[in-house]
Design a protein around this motif. Structure first.
Motif, PDB file in Angstrom:
ATOM      1  N   THR A 137      10.136 123.054 -27.790  1.00  0.00           N
ATOM      2  CA  THR A 137      11.597 123.012 -27.648  1.00  0.00           C
ATOM      3  C   THR A 137      12.245 124.333 -28.055  1.00  0.00           C
ATOM      4  N   ASP A 138      11.464 125.384 -28.120  1.00  0.00           N
ATOM      5  CA  ASP A 138      11.974 126.722 -28.451  1.00  0.00           C
ATOM      6  C   ASP A 138      11.886 127.605 -27.211  1.00  0.00           C
ATOM      7  N   LEU A 139      13.015 128.196 -26.841  1.00  0.00           N
ATOM      8  CA  LEU A 139      13.096 128.984 -25.611  1.00  0.00           C
ATOM      9  C   LEU A 139      13.478 130.429 -25.953  1.00  0.00           C
ATOM     10  N   PHE A 140      12.581 131.361 -25.644  1.00  0.00           N
ATOM     11  CA  PHE A 140      12.807 132.778 -25.916  1.00  0.00           C
ATOM     12  C   PHE A 140      13.293 133.429 -24.620  1.00  0.00           C
ATOM     13  N   GLY A 175      15.938 118.491 -21.574  1.00  0.00           N
ATOM     14  CA  GLY A 175      16.135 118.553 -23.009  1.00  0.00           C
ATOM     15  C   GLY A 175      17.092 119.639 -23.447  1.00  0.00           C
ATOM     16  N   ASP A 176      17.174 119.798 -24.746  1.00  0.00           N
ATOM     17  CA  ASP A 176      18.119 120.725 -25.363  1.00  0.00           C
ATOM     18  C   ASP A 176      17.357 121.739 -26.205  1.00  0.00           C
ATOM     19  N   ALA A 177      16.718 122.684 -25.555  1.00  0.00           N
ATOM     20  CA  ALA A 177      15.906 123.670 -26.256  1.00  0.00           C
ATOM     21  C   ALA A 177      16.772 124.603 -27.099  1.00  0.00           C
ATOM     22  N   THR A 178      16.219 125.030 -28.223  1.00  0.00           N
ATOM     23  CA  THR A 178      16.850 126.058 -29.030  1.00  0.00           C
ATOM     24  C   THR A 178      16.605 127.409 -28.369  1.00  0.00           C
ATOM     25  N   ILE A 179      17.664 128.191 -28.236  1.00  0.00           N
ATOM     26  CA  ILE A 179      17.580 129.488 -27.561  1.00  0.00           C
ATOM     27  C   ILE A 179      17.458 130.601 -28.583  1.00  0.00           C
ATOM     28  N   PHE A 180      16.371 131.359 -28.497  1.00  0.00           N
ATOM     29  CA  PHE A 180      16.169 132.556 -29.303  1.00  0.00           C
ATOM     30  C   PHE A 180      16.316 133.747 -28.360  1.00  0.00           C
ATOM     31  N   ALA A 181      17.444 134.416 -28.428  1.00  0.00           N
ATOM     32  CA  ALA A 181      17.780 135.457 -27.459  1.00  0.00           C
ATOM     33  C   ALA A 181      17.412 136.850 -27.968  1.00  0.00           C
ATOM     34  N   ASN A 188      21.736 126.848 -28.054  1.00  0.00           N
ATOM     35  CA  ASN A 188      20.889 125.830 -27.452  1.00  0.00           C
ATOM     36  C   ASN A 188      21.366 125.568 -26.034  1.00  0.00           C
ATOM     37  N   LEU A 189      20.513 124.958 -25.250  1.00  0.00           N
ATOM     38  CA  LEU A 189      20.809 124.796 -23.831  1.00  0.00           C
ATOM     39  C   LEU A 189      22.032 123.924 -23.579  1.00  0.00           C
ATOM     40  N   ASP A 190      22.163 122.838 -24.317  1.00  0.00           N
ATOM     41  CA  ASP A 190      23.330 121.977 -24.107  1.00  0.00           C
ATOM     42  C   ASP A 190      24.627 122.744 -24.333  1.00  0.00           C
TER      43      ASP A 190
END
Length: 200
Positions: A137-140, A175-181, A188-190
């Motif tokens: 659930t972690d999105l880089f 889902g609602d991934a956490t965004i690490f930019a 987060n995606l939501d």
């Protein structure tokens, strides 16, 4: 999985150190050579480097990590920018120590090393070979999607229409991934689906 976020000194990107076992590490976007010190400080051995794209502010530490034994990879279509003059180093007034790309990635591929499992998502637009990495659930997201913002498209190989499609591709993830930019704070995606005014 443990994530260590390393903020840049001066102008550079956020760097992320990922470890599943507290021993081996995968680094996403090592912006500066001092990332190697950050890895060692935590008692880790860096094995792999994943690049979201090839701009100089995301790759400045690649040579140091490669010399320490890490293998560096990026999307196959991004290799010319990473290793060429379009990585913007000259414009940024910095010198990037030379390194090589050890392996390339493709859209939809699963990177599964050191206990880190990441889905590769091709997201062209900021650059032609930009990629995001989804680890559970972690999105880089590099410079594709940032907090209430998106990456520039007016630099070499950038394309606004492609970026729009790429961000919508991320919005379509379940889902609602956490965004690490690459820059700024987490999101987060939501939240971005609802509040990002650049692409709705």
């Amino acid at each position: 999985m443990t994530i260590y976020k390393i903020f840049p000194e001066g102008f550079a990107a956020n760097s992320y150190i990922l470890t599943a076992d507290g021993k081996r590490a995968v680094v996403i976007d090592p912006a500066q050579p001092r990332i190697l010190d950050a890895v060692k400080k935590r008692g880790l051995e860096v094995r792999f480097v994943l690049l979201t794209h090839g701009h100089y502010d995301h790759i400045g530490g690649c040579a140091a990590l490669q010399e320490a034994g890490a293998k560096v990879g990026c999307l196959e279509t991004e290799v010319p920018l990473v290793l060429g003059k379009d990585n913007m180093a000259r414009e940024g007034g910095v010198t990037i120590a030379p390194f090589k790309i050890d392996f390339t990635l493709k859209d939809g591929e699963i990177f599964n090393k050191c206990g880190i499992r990441a889905r590769v998502i091709a997201t062209p637009g900021h650059t032609a070979g930009s990629a995001c990495f989804l680890c559970g659930t972690d999105l880089f997201t590099g410079d594709t999607l940032l907090y209430e913002c998106v990456g520039r498209t007016d630099l070499p190989t950038g394309n606004a229409e492609q970026l729009r499609a790429s961000v919508k591709k991320l919005y379509a993830l379940k889902g609602d991934a956490t965004i690490f930019a690459g820059h700024g704070e987490e999101s987060n995606l939501d939240y971005e689906r609802e509040h990002n005014l650049y692409i709705r």
